[in-house]
Write a protein that holds these residues in place. Structure first.
Motif, PDB file in Angstrom:
ATOM      1  N   LEU A   1      10.605   2.192   6.709  1.00  0.00           N
ATOM      2  CA  LEU A   1      10.532   2.234   5.308  1.00  0.00           C
ATOM      3  C   LEU A   1       9.794   3.519   4.774  1.00  0.00           C
ATOM      4  CD1 LEU A   1       9.707  -1.832   4.565  1.00  0.00           C
ATOM      5  CD2 LEU A   1      11.961  -0.541   4.657  1.00  0.00           C
ATOM      6  N   TYR A   2      10.017   3.984   3.574  1.00  0.00           N
ATOM      7  CA  TYR A   2       9.344   5.259   2.959  1.00  0.00           C
ATOM      8  C   TYR A   2       9.285   6.285   4.081  1.00  0.00           C
ATOM      9  CZ  TYR A   2       8.171   1.161  -0.076  1.00  0.00           C
ATOM     10  OH  TYR A   2       8.270   0.075  -0.674  1.00  0.00           O
ATOM     11  N   PRO A   3      10.287   6.712   4.853  1.00  0.00           N
ATOM     12  CA  PRO A   3      10.117   7.823   6.016  1.00  0.00           C
ATOM     13  C   PRO A   3       9.802   9.113   5.177  1.00  0.00           C
ATOM     14  CG  PRO A   3      12.285   7.512   5.199  1.00  0.00           C
ATOM     15  CD  PRO A   3      11.490   6.216   4.523  1.00  0.00           C
ATOM     16  N   ALA A   4       9.969   9.436   3.763  1.00  0.00           N
ATOM     17  CA  ALA A   4       9.689  10.518   2.999  1.00  0.00           C
ATOM     18  C   ALA A   4       9.416  10.301   1.668  1.00  0.00           C
ATOM     19  CB  ALA A   4      10.603  11.515   3.352  1.00  0.00           C
ATOM     20  N   PRO A   5       8.767  11.015   0.917  1.00  0.00           N
ATOM     21  CA  PRO A   5       8.823  11.048  -0.441  1.00  0.00           C
ATOM     22  C   PRO A   5      10.275  11.041  -1.045  1.00  0.00           C
ATOM     23  CG  PRO A   5       7.062  12.577   0.217  1.00  0.00           C
ATOM     24  CD  PRO A   5       7.817  12.114   1.470  1.00  0.00           C
ATOM     25  N   ASP A   6      10.433  10.171  -2.207  1.00  0.00           N
ATOM     26  CA  ASP A   6      11.683  10.220  -2.713  1.00  0.00           C
ATOM     27  C   ASP A   6      12.247  11.484  -2.852  1.00  0.00           C
ATOM     28  OD1 ASP A   6      11.365   7.461  -2.638  1.00  0.00           O
ATOM     29  OD2 ASP A   6      11.477   7.001  -4.774  1.00  0.00           O
ATOM     30  N   LYS A   7      11.525  12.459  -3.615  1.00  0.00           N
ATOM     31  CA  LYS A   7      12.183  13.753  -3.705  1.00  0.00           C
ATOM     32  C   LYS A   7      12.690  14.603  -2.436  1.00  0.00           C
ATOM     33  CE  LYS A   7       9.343  14.852  -7.831  1.00  0.00           C
ATOM     34  NZ  LYS A   7       8.133  15.648  -8.454  1.00  0.00           N
ATOM     35  N   LYS A   8      12.051  14.296  -1.407  1.00  0.00           N
ATOM     36  CA  LYS A   8      12.617  15.012  -0.212  1.00  0.00           C
ATOM     37  C   LYS A   8      13.983  14.222   0.264  1.00  0.00           C
ATOM     38  CE  LYS A   8       8.349  16.883   1.963  1.00  0.00           C
ATOM     39  NZ  LYS A   8       7.533  16.766   2.935  1.00  0.00           N
ATOM     40  N   ILE A   9      13.808  12.843   0.073  1.00  0.00           N
ATOM     41  CA  ILE A   9      15.305  12.064   0.509  1.00  0.00           C
ATOM     42  C   ILE A   9      16.317  12.462  -0.521  1.00  0.00           C
ATOM     43  CG2 ILE A   9      16.258   9.954   0.843  1.00  0.00           C
ATOM     44  CD1 ILE A   9      13.572   8.872   1.524  1.00  0.00           C
ATOM     45  N   TYR A  10      15.858  12.709  -1.715  1.00  0.00           N
ATOM     46  CA  TYR A  10      16.936  13.178  -2.654  1.00  0.00           C
ATOM     47  C   TYR A  10      17.633  14.340  -2.278  1.00  0.00           C
ATOM     48  CZ  TYR A  10      15.466   9.672  -6.266  1.00  0.00           C
ATOM     49  OH  TYR A  10      15.060   8.518  -6.857  1.00  0.00           O
TER      50      TYR A  10
ATOM     51  N   TRP B   1       0.817  -1.111  -0.109  1.00  0.00           N
ATOM     52  CA  TRP B   1       0.099  -0.002  -0.023  1.00  0.00           C
ATOM     53  C   TRP B   1       0.917   1.246   0.073  1.00  0.00           C
ATOM     54  CZ3 TRP B   1      -0.646   4.539   2.605  1.00  0.00           C
ATOM     55  CH2 TRP B   1      -1.708   5.128   2.414  1.00  0.00           C
ATOM     56  N   HIS B   2       1.965   1.142   0.636  1.00  0.00           N
ATOM     57  CA  HIS B   2       2.781   2.509   1.117  1.00  0.00           C
ATOM     58  C   HIS B   2       3.541   2.458  -0.366  1.00  0.00           C
ATOM     59  CE1 HIS B   2       1.671   2.230   5.330  1.00  0.00           C
ATOM     60  NE2 HIS B   2       2.071   3.823   5.232  1.00  0.00           N
ATOM     61  N   TRP B   3       4.063   1.417  -0.973  1.00  0.00           N
ATOM     62  CA  TRP B   3       5.009   1.474  -2.159  1.00  0.00           C
ATOM     63  C   TRP B   3       3.927   2.138  -3.434  1.00  0.00           C
ATOM     64  CZ3 TRP B   3       4.106  -0.484  -7.022  1.00  0.00           C
ATOM     65  CH2 TRP B   3       5.490  -0.385  -7.922  1.00  0.00           C
ATOM     66  N   LEU B   4       2.798   1.822  -3.416  1.00  0.00           N
ATOM     67  CA  LEU B   4       1.862   2.438  -4.362  1.00  0.00           C
ATOM     68  C   LEU B   4       1.906   3.854  -4.016  1.00  0.00           C
ATOM     69  CD1 LEU B   4      -0.843  -0.276  -4.425  1.00  0.00           C
ATOM     70  CD2 LEU B   4       0.536   0.376  -6.424  1.00  0.00           C
ATOM     71  N   ARG B   5       1.668   4.358  -2.935  1.00  0.00           N
ATOM     72  CA  ARG B   5       1.479   5.730  -2.866  1.00  0.00           C
ATOM     73  C   ARG B   5       2.846   6.423  -3.236  1.00  0.00           C
ATOM     74  NH1 ARG B   5      -2.666   2.492  -2.164  1.00  0.00           N
ATOM     75  NH2 ARG B   5      -4.748   3.907  -2.138  1.00  0.00           N
ATOM     76  N   ASN B   6       3.865   5.726  -2.707  1.00  0.00           N
ATOM     77  CA  ASN B   6       5.301   6.440  -3.154  1.00  0.00           C
ATOM     78  C   ASN B   6       5.612   6.302  -4.336  1.00  0.00           C
ATOM     79  OD1 ASN B   6       7.663   7.506  -1.648  1.00  0.00           O
ATOM     80  ND2 ASN B   6       8.592   5.848  -2.267  1.00  0.00           N
ATOM     81  N   GLN B   7       5.357   5.509  -5.309  1.00  0.00           N
ATOM     82  CA  GLN B   7       5.837   5.189  -6.692  1.00  0.00           C
ATOM     83  C   GLN B   7       5.018   5.277  -7.640  1.00  0.00           C
ATOM     84  OE1 GLN B   7       9.181   4.469  -7.150  1.00  0.00           O
ATOM     85  NE2 GLN B   7       9.659   4.859  -4.933  1.00  0.00           N
ATOM     86  N   VAL B   8       3.709   5.012  -7.706  1.00  0.00           N
ATOM     87  CA  VAL B   8       2.658   5.174  -8.730  1.00  0.00           C
ATOM     88  C   VAL B   8       1.566   6.276  -8.600  1.00  0.00           C
ATOM     89  CG1 VAL B   8       0.962   3.670  -9.985  1.00  0.00           C
ATOM     90  CG2 VAL B   8       2.800   2.524  -8.808  1.00  0.00           C
ATOM     91  N   PRO B   9       1.714   7.232  -9.603  1.00  0.00           N
ATOM     92  CA  PRO B   9       0.670   8.314  -9.373  1.00  0.00           C
ATOM     93  C   PRO B   9      -0.832   7.949  -9.495  1.00  0.00           C
ATOM     94  CG  PRO B   9       2.471   8.469 -10.962  1.00  0.00           C
ATOM     95  CD  PRO B   9       2.578   7.303 -10.631  1.00  0.00           C
ATOM     96  N   GLU B  10      -1.927   8.661  -8.697  1.00  0.00           N
ATOM     97  CA  GLU B  10      -2.848   8.101  -8.328  1.00  0.00           C
ATOM     98  C   GLU B  10      -3.785   7.641  -9.551  1.00  0.00           C
ATOM     99  OE1 GLU B  10      -7.214   8.019  -8.161  1.00  0.00           O
ATOM    100  OE2 GLU B  10      -6.105   9.692  -9.158  1.00  0.00           O
ATOM    101  N   PRO B  11      -3.725   8.325 -10.974  1.00  0.00           N
ATOM    102  CA  PRO B  11      -4.438   8.062 -12.151  1.00  0.00           C
ATOM    103  C   PRO B  11      -3.919   6.810 -12.370  1.00  0.00           C
ATOM    104  CG  PRO B  11      -3.609  10.416 -12.025  1.00  0.00           C
ATOM    105  CD  PRO B  11      -2.939   9.688 -11.116  1.00  0.00           C
TER     106      PRO B  11
END
Length: 570
Positions: free
Chosen positions: A153-162, A65-75
């Motif tokens: 896991l997934y402590p923040a969106p990838d962009k923030k971690i980058y 569930w978290h992976w989907l929100r982190n990696q796959v845009p809602e549409p």
């Protein structure tokens, strides 16, 4: 082209890319679920929990569930999951898609199994045991969410971690040749010199550090500014005395090709000029011919009597550079379109002085001939096929070491090198060579299973204690701002050739105990690191290879100084 025709063309492109985009997401999702469930990864993460076996399946889908929100845009979540809704786990796909929160997903999962007749699938039995042990839905929900938070896991969106990784990288380069590095190099300078005339198999040059792409596997996020500090002619004259092979790199050098052409014309002793590009320049066959033509003209401009030279054009080509992604407007695009690589492959045989090599990052496909029948190579072959070309793979060669399959864990040999031709040009071989990805930069966030790692090799290195000549490549990389760093450890700098002179840099490279320790994967460096920091076990656990681990423990200038002192005292 009028507006309506352009709109139609863009829509057709979106329709072409959509299946590729969804296929990539589905494969990543499938790999994730298989790794967590049948692969046992979630069970390992829950080690120590008395009922880990009952929790593992549910927790795997909480992660999904978290992976989907982190990696796959809602549409795209519904279309992506639709391929899995015909199975016995269709209810899970519905929950993953429509649950607004992870808590809603867990409650939906509980309600589903409680509403089914007892005696069903093993997952129902596991859930009922968990409920009985917890005492209530609310208590089980609280426990599951507490466990999830503990996994980190997934402590923040990838962009923030980058952004945080980029900050760390910038700090690392800012301290290059700072007080700690200068003190370390002073210790090296005091050592007696090691006699011998320097002769390198190859050297590198970085005219510029930058790339407009943001590939998910790239080891760089922040790149230090080099432009404006160039003294190219001086650098060319000095490096020309040291080797016959020279690599130009630094990200993508498409906008800085004049340096490469000049080097070909001015560096007499160099026979092999290599350059790494990402291929994005190849908008058309004409653009490719112009670039290759300039290389050939530079070769022909070398004075008569000079050694004959050639060019190795290396082009990045893999599932990351050619990934289908969404742009900032939500439109699908290929990061670097396969058609551009096809333009290069199609035109290269017409320029025999230029050898083309495609550089590929190893993944699950490398364990068989699937490498050439699926994935990005298959897309390339299909594109070339539409142009009337037939691709023939002439040979392939495995890597020396056995490696672990990133999805199954089974050890086997990967296809490392290959040669192929276009049937129309049977005497013009094109090279393909592959390498692993280390978890530096953006690659720190790659999902396990996306690429081949060297964990087995790391275990061997740690057991041996020293691996003479098998560690970091300690040949030199010369930056146009004057830095001289190690070839495969550019955070280790041996000075500035503009300020201290080439001879001092070469002497340091010969006698620096830290360079020698890195070249041999000397595990004493790990002991020295542990004298200061207490996180070595975590770094070892997270390391993707011995290179990545030894890179990590030497990134700090103060630590490099400490290690050098300790090496000199033992």
């Amino acid at each position: 082209m009028n507006a309506s025709a352009q709109a139609l063309e863009e829509e057709q492109e979106q329709q072409r890319l959509a299946p590729l985009y969804l296929a990539g997401l589905r494969q990543r999702f499938k790999n994730l679920i298989n790794r967590l469930t049948t692969g046992g990864d979630m069970l390992r993460q829950l080690e120590g929990q008395p009922d880990a076996a009952d929790l593992a399946f549910l927790m795997s889908y909480v992660q999904a569930w978290h992976w989907l929100r982190n990696q796959v845009p809602e549409p795209w979540r519904g279309p992506m999951l639709s391929a899995f809704k015909g199975s016995a786990r269709a209810f899970l796909m519905e929950l993953l898609e429509h649950s607004a929160t992870a808590e809603d997903f867990v409650l939906g999962y509980i309600d589903y199994w409680r509403s089914r007749p007892e005696g069903g699938l093993v997952q129902q039995q596991q859930l009922l045991r968990l409920l009985q042990s917890a005492g209530s839905e609310e208590a089980l929900l609280q426990r599951v969410m507490t466990l999830w938070q503990g996994l980190g896991l997934y402590p923040a969106p990838d962009k923030k971690i980058y952004v945080e990784i980029a900050r760390e990288e910038r700090n690392r380069y800012d301290e290059m040749l700072g007080p700690e590095d200068r003190e370390r190099l002073a210790l090296v300078d005091e050592l007696p010199d090691v006699p011998g005339k320097p002769a390198f198999d190859k050297l590198g040059m970085i005219p510029h550090m930058g790339c407009p792409q943001t590939c998910r596997h790239c080891m760089f996020i922040f790149r230090p500014f080099v432009k404006g500090k160039e003294r190219a002619g001086e650098l060319y004259r000095q490096v020309d005395e040291l080797t016959e092979s020279l690599l130009f790199t630094g990200g993508d050098l498409t906008r800085h090709m004049e340096h490469f052409y000049r080097a070909i014309r001015e560096m007499r002793r160099i026979r092999n000029f290599a350059i790494l590009l990402n291929g994005d320049f190849a908008d058309s066959p004409k653009a490719v011919r112009e670039l290759l033509g300039e290389m050939v003209r530079a070769l022909r401009a070398r004075p008569a009597g000079w050694p004959k030279a050639g060019v190795l054009l290396q082009i990045s080509f893999d599932e990351f550079h050619q990934e289908v992604m969404l742009d900032k407007h939500g439109r699908l695009k290929e990061r670097i379109p396969v058609r551009k690589i096809a333009n290069i492959v199609e035109q290269a045989p017409k320029f025999p002085a230029v050898q083309l090599a495609l550089l590929h990052k190893q993944n699950a496909l490398n364990f068989s001939m699937d490498l050439f029948q699926k994935g990005v190579f298959a897309r390339l072959a299909a594109e070339l096929g539409q142009r009337g070309h037939r691709v023939q793979v002439l040979s392939s060669a495995p890597a020396e070491r056995l490696k672990a399959h990133p999805l199954t864990g089974e050890r086997g040999r990967v296809v490392k090198d290959a040669t192929f031709v276009l049937a129309k040009y049977p005497d013009s071989p094109i090279l393909l060579t592959s390498s692993t990805i280390d978890s530096y930069g953006r690659a720190e966030l790659l999902e396990p299973g996306e690429a081949v790692q060297e964990r087995d090799y790391l275990a061997e290195v740690l057991e041996r204690g020293c691996s003479p000549g098998q560690g970091f490549d300690t040949d030199l990389m010369f930056w146009f701002n004057g830095w001289a760093t190690l070839f495969s450890a550019v955070h280790v700098c041996l000075g500035n050739v503009y300020d201290g002179g080439m001879e001092r840099v070469l002497a340091r490279q010969r006698k620096d105990p830290l360079c020698h320790a890195l070249a041999d994967f000397d595990t004493r460096l790990l002991d020295f690191y542990a004298e200061i920091n207490d996180d070595l076990p975590r770094l070892v656990e997270q390391a993707s290879s011995p290179h990545q681990l030894f890179h990590k423990v030497t990134e700090d200038a103060a630590m490099r100084l400490h290690m050098t002192r300790r090496l000199l005292s033992t």
